[in-house]
Design a protein around this motif. Structure first.
Motif, PDB file in Angstrom:
ATOM      1  N   ALA A 191       2.748  12.041   3.069  1.00 44.53           N
ATOM      2  CA  ALA A 191       3.127  13.403   3.415  1.00 44.53           C
ATOM      3  C   ALA A 191       4.217  13.332   4.477  1.00 44.53           C
ATOM      4  CB  ALA A 191       1.924  14.204   3.911  1.00 44.53           C
ATOM      5  N   GLY A 192       4.801  14.482   4.815  1.00 46.42           N
ATOM      6  CA  GLY A 192       5.916  14.455   5.756  1.00 46.42           C
ATOM      7  C   GLY A 192       5.978  15.689   6.642  1.00 46.42           C
ATOM      8  N   PHE A 193       6.724  15.538   7.735  1.00 44.44           N
ATOM      9  CA  PHE A 193       6.986  16.661   8.633  1.00 44.44           C
ATOM     10  C   PHE A 193       8.411  16.541   9.157  1.00 44.44           C
ATOM     11  CE2 PHE A 193       4.980  13.313  11.137  1.00 44.44           C
ATOM     12  CZ  PHE A 193       5.752  13.232  12.283  1.00 44.44           C
ATOM     13  N   THR A 194       8.958  17.660   9.587  1.00 46.11           N
ATOM     14  CA  THR A 194      10.360  17.692   9.985  1.00 46.11           C
ATOM     15  C   THR A 194      10.595  18.764  11.041  1.00 46.11           C
ATOM     16  OG1 THR A 194      12.633  17.769   9.114  1.00 46.11           O
ATOM     17  CG2 THR A 194      11.080  19.348   8.203  1.00 46.11           C
ATOM     18  N   ALA A 195      11.795  18.748  11.614  1.00 46.74           N
ATOM     19  CA  ALA A 195      12.195  19.756  12.587  1.00 46.74           C
ATOM     20  C   ALA A 195      13.694  19.990  12.476  1.00 46.74           C
ATOM     21  CB  ALA A 195      11.846  19.313  14.013  1.00 46.74           C
ATOM     22  N   ALA A 196      14.099  21.200  12.766  1.00 46.79           N
ATOM     23  CA  ALA A 196      15.519  21.554  12.802  1.00 46.79           C
ATOM     24  C   ALA A 196      15.718  22.603  13.879  1.00 46.79           C
ATOM     25  CB  ALA A 196      15.990  22.086  11.445  1.00 46.79           C
ATOM     26  N   LYS A 197      16.952  22.806  14.280  1.00 48.09           N
ATOM     27  CA  LYS A 197      17.239  23.731  15.373  1.00 48.09           C
ATOM     28  C   LYS A 197      17.265  25.191  14.935  1.00 48.09           C
ATOM     29  CE  LYS A 197      19.690  20.582  18.483  1.00 48.09           C
ATOM     30  NZ  LYS A 197      18.635  20.667  19.526  1.00 48.09           N
ATOM     31  N   LEU A 245      12.195  17.599   3.292  1.00 44.30           N
ATOM     32  CA  LEU A 245      10.931  17.053   2.802  1.00 44.30           C
ATOM     33  C   LEU A 245      11.001  16.746   1.315  1.00 44.30           C
ATOM     34  CD1 LEU A 245       8.458  19.286   4.817  1.00 44.30           C
ATOM     35  CD2 LEU A 245       8.996  16.875   5.211  1.00 44.30           C
ATOM     36  N   LEU A 246      11.655  17.602   0.550  1.00 39.81           N
ATOM     37  CA  LEU A 246      11.789  17.331  -0.883  1.00 39.81           C
ATOM     38  C   LEU A 246      12.611  16.072  -1.125  1.00 39.81           C
ATOM     39  CD1 LEU A 246      12.325  20.970  -2.178  1.00 39.81           C
ATOM     40  CD2 LEU A 246      10.318  19.519  -2.555  1.00 39.81           C
ATOM     41  N   ALA A 247      13.650  15.870  -0.325  1.00 38.73           N
ATOM     42  CA  ALA A 247      14.447  14.642  -0.443  1.00 38.73           C
ATOM     43  C   ALA A 247      13.607  13.418  -0.093  1.00 38.73           C
ATOM     44  CB  ALA A 247      15.672  14.726   0.462  1.00 38.73           C
ATOM     45  N   LEU A 248      12.785  13.532   0.945  1.00 42.71           N
ATOM     46  CA  LEU A 248      11.898  12.436   1.317  1.00 42.71           C
ATOM     47  C   LEU A 248      10.950  12.089   0.169  1.00 42.71           C
ATOM     48  CD1 LEU A 248      10.544  10.557   3.463  1.00 42.71           C
ATOM     49  CD2 LEU A 248       9.163  12.543   4.117  1.00 42.71           C
ATOM     50  N   TYR A 249      10.426  13.099  -0.488  1.00 38.42           N
ATOM     51  CA  TYR A 249       9.432  12.853  -1.535  1.00 38.42           C
ATOM     52  C   TYR A 249      10.036  12.245  -2.788  1.00 38.42           C
ATOM     53  CZ  TYR A 249       6.328  15.688   1.388  1.00 38.42           C
ATOM     54  OH  TYR A 249       5.576  16.199   2.430  1.00 38.42           O
ATOM     55  N   ASN A 250      11.351  12.375  -2.986  1.00 41.15           N
ATOM     56  CA  ASN A 250      11.985  11.651  -4.097  1.00 41.15           C
ATOM     57  C   ASN A 250      11.663  10.166  -4.019  1.00 41.15           C
ATOM     58  OD1 ASN A 250      13.205  13.926  -5.191  1.00 41.15           O
ATOM     59  ND2 ASN A 250      15.111  13.636  -4.070  1.00 41.15           N
ATOM     60  N   TYR A 280       5.621  22.301   1.642  1.00 42.23           N
ATOM     61  CA  TYR A 280       5.940  20.912   1.307  1.00 42.23           C
ATOM     62  C   TYR A 280       5.490  19.915   2.382  1.00 42.23           C
ATOM     63  CZ  TYR A 280       8.838  23.495  -1.945  1.00 42.23           C
ATOM     64  OH  TYR A 280       9.270  24.372  -2.905  1.00 42.23           O
ATOM     65  N   GLY A 281       5.250  20.399   3.562  1.00 46.65           N
ATOM     66  CA  GLY A 281       4.848  19.560   4.687  1.00 46.65           C
ATOM     67  C   GLY A 281       4.700  20.471   5.888  1.00 46.65           C
ATOM     68  N   VAL A 282       5.121  19.992   7.047  1.00 51.25           N
ATOM     69  CA  VAL A 282       5.113  20.834   8.249  1.00 51.25           C
ATOM     70  C   VAL A 282       6.507  20.818   8.856  1.00 51.25           C
ATOM     71  CG1 VAL A 282       4.215  21.094  10.599  1.00 51.25           C
ATOM     72  CG2 VAL A 282       2.666  20.482   8.731  1.00 51.25           C
ATOM     73  N   SER A 283       6.952  21.981   9.320  1.00 48.25           N
ATOM     74  CA  SER A 283       8.263  22.045   9.969  1.00 48.25           C
ATOM     75  C   SER A 283       8.174  22.845  11.254  1.00 48.25           C
ATOM     76  CB  SER A 283       9.317  22.642   9.030  1.00 48.25           C
ATOM     77  OG  SER A 283       8.929  23.910   8.555  1.00 48.25           O
ATOM     78  N   GLN A 284       9.048  22.474  12.153  1.00 56.05           N
ATOM     79  CA  GLN A 284       9.086  23.064  13.490  1.00 56.05           C
ATOM     80  C   GLN A 284      10.527  23.416  13.813  1.00 56.05           C
ATOM     81  OE1 GLN A 284       7.141  23.610  16.319  1.00 56.05           O
ATOM     82  NE2 GLN A 284       8.778  23.657  17.822  1.00 56.05           N
ATOM     83  N   VAL A 285      10.745  24.612  14.336  1.00 58.33           N
ATOM     84  CA  VAL A 285      12.064  24.959  14.856  1.00 58.33           C
ATOM     85  C   VAL A 285      12.161  24.368  16.257  1.00 58.33           C
ATOM     86  CG1 VAL A 285      13.649  26.791  15.509  1.00 58.33           C
ATOM     87  CG2 VAL A 285      12.210  27.046  13.482  1.00 58.33           C
ATOM     88  N   ASP A 286      13.151  23.510  16.465  1.00 55.18           N
ATOM     89  CA  ASP A 286      13.339  22.810  17.738  1.00 55.18           C
ATOM     90  C   ASP A 286      13.394  23.822  18.886  1.00 55.18           C
ATOM     91  OD1 ASP A 286      14.091  21.203  19.850  1.00 55.18           O
ATOM     92  OD2 ASP A 286      15.592  20.099  18.719  1.00 55.18           O
ATOM     93  N   GLN A 287      12.559  23.582  19.896  1.00 60.18           N
ATOM     94  CA  GLN A 287      12.480  24.506  21.032  1.00 60.18           C
ATOM     95  C   GLN A 287      13.489  24.195  22.136  1.00 60.18           C
ATOM     96  OE1 GLN A 287      10.001  27.264  20.914  1.00 60.18           O
ATOM     97  NE2 GLN A 287      10.546  26.495  18.884  1.00 60.18           N
ATOM     98  N   GLY A 288      14.355  23.209  21.896  1.00 58.41           N
ATOM     99  CA  GLY A 288      15.409  22.913  22.857  1.00 58.41           C
ATOM    100  C   GLY A 288      14.869  22.393  24.174  1.00 58.41           C
ATOM    101  N   ASP A 289      15.200  23.071  25.265  1.00 55.73           N
ATOM    102  CA  ASP A 289      14.827  22.612  26.602  1.00 55.73           C
ATOM    103  C   ASP A 289      13.421  23.029  27.024  1.00 55.73           C
ATOM    104  OD1 ASP A 289      17.325  21.462  26.915  1.00 55.73           O
ATOM    105  OD2 ASP A 289      18.198  23.285  27.764  1.00 55.73           O
ATOM    106  N   SER A 290      12.641  23.586  26.111  1.00 57.28           N
ATOM    107  CA  SER A 290      11.307  24.057  26.463  1.00 57.28           C
ATOM    108  C   SER A 290      10.414  22.910  26.914  1.00 57.28           C
ATOM    109  CB  SER A 290      10.666  24.755  25.250  1.00 57.28           C
ATOM    110  OG  SER A 290       9.315  25.056  25.505  1.00 57.28           O
TER     111      SER A 290
END
Length: 202
Positions: free
Chosen positions: A117-123, A133-138, A164-174
């Motif tokens: 399984a996979g997880f990811t984050a983006a800003k 995640l779909l690219a990872l699962y290929n 598809y997995g878990v994703s997080q919006v990057d919280q920056g300087d939090s």
């Protein structure tokens, strides 16, 4: 009594968000009874590029003495949880490089029949979370691995939104890099991965 599920959490993080996700996942997996190896992959970016972002420099220092992933970590595992930031809607090159070194193990059939399984984050909210995640699962399909997505198997997924997995919006300087929603979604994914893997092992 069956042996505990062996879970490898293998990830790349530049500024710490994916690292925080990986550590939370490791804690939850241990609470679920799994034996865990938490491993980051080696940094490939040139020093002069890393130096352009203070957070990147600091995170690299923070994990400098921690073990890096090796192919045996995947071979050892019953289940593998990959973590990566999005890079233009795709897997970060650092994690992809590690995966690309697994050819000998793939050729010997040692990557098949495990759960993944996979997880990811983006800003940003729509910054490539799902496509990454779909690219990872290929790759997992080529391994002959068993993808264990969270789908919408818990109410938290209707809030977090990524089947598809878990994703997080990057919280920056939090000071709190993970939202409560992402933490809860990770807990659900880890519990699901450990439970399903345990059933397959029994």
């Amino acid at each position: 009594m069956s042996d505990p599920v062996k879970l490898a959490i293998i990830y790349y993080s530049s500024t710490g968000t994916v690292d925080a996700m990986a550590r939370h996942a490791a804690t939850m997996a241990e609470k679920a009874g799994a034996e865990v190896r938490l491993r980051h992959v080696e940094e490939l970016a040139p020093d002069d590029v890393v130096a352009t972002q203070d957070e990147w420099v600091e995170h690299r220092k923070a994990v400098a003495d921690e073990p890096t992933a090796v192919p045996d970590d995947v071979v050892w595992a019953d289940a593998v949880l990959f973590g990566t930031p999005t890079r233009f809607g795709n897997v970060a090159s650092q994690l992809k490089q590690f995966i690309d070194t697994l050819g000998p193990q793939w050729g010997e059939g040692k990557l098949a029949d495990k759960t993944y399984a996979g997880f990811t984050a983006a800003k940003t909210m729509h910054g490539g979370h799902e496509s990454t995640l779909l690219a990872l699962y290929n790759t997992i399909h080529h391994f002959g691995g068993i993808v264990v997505p969270p789908g919408y198997t818990d109410d938290i997924k209707f809030e977090e939104g990524n089947p598809y997995g878990v994703s997080q919006v990057d919280q920056g300087d939090s000071d709190e890099p993970l939202t409560d929603t992402a933490s809860e979604a990770l807990t659900h994914l880890v519990n699901r991965l450990v439970t399903i893997t345990g059933k397959l092992n029994s």
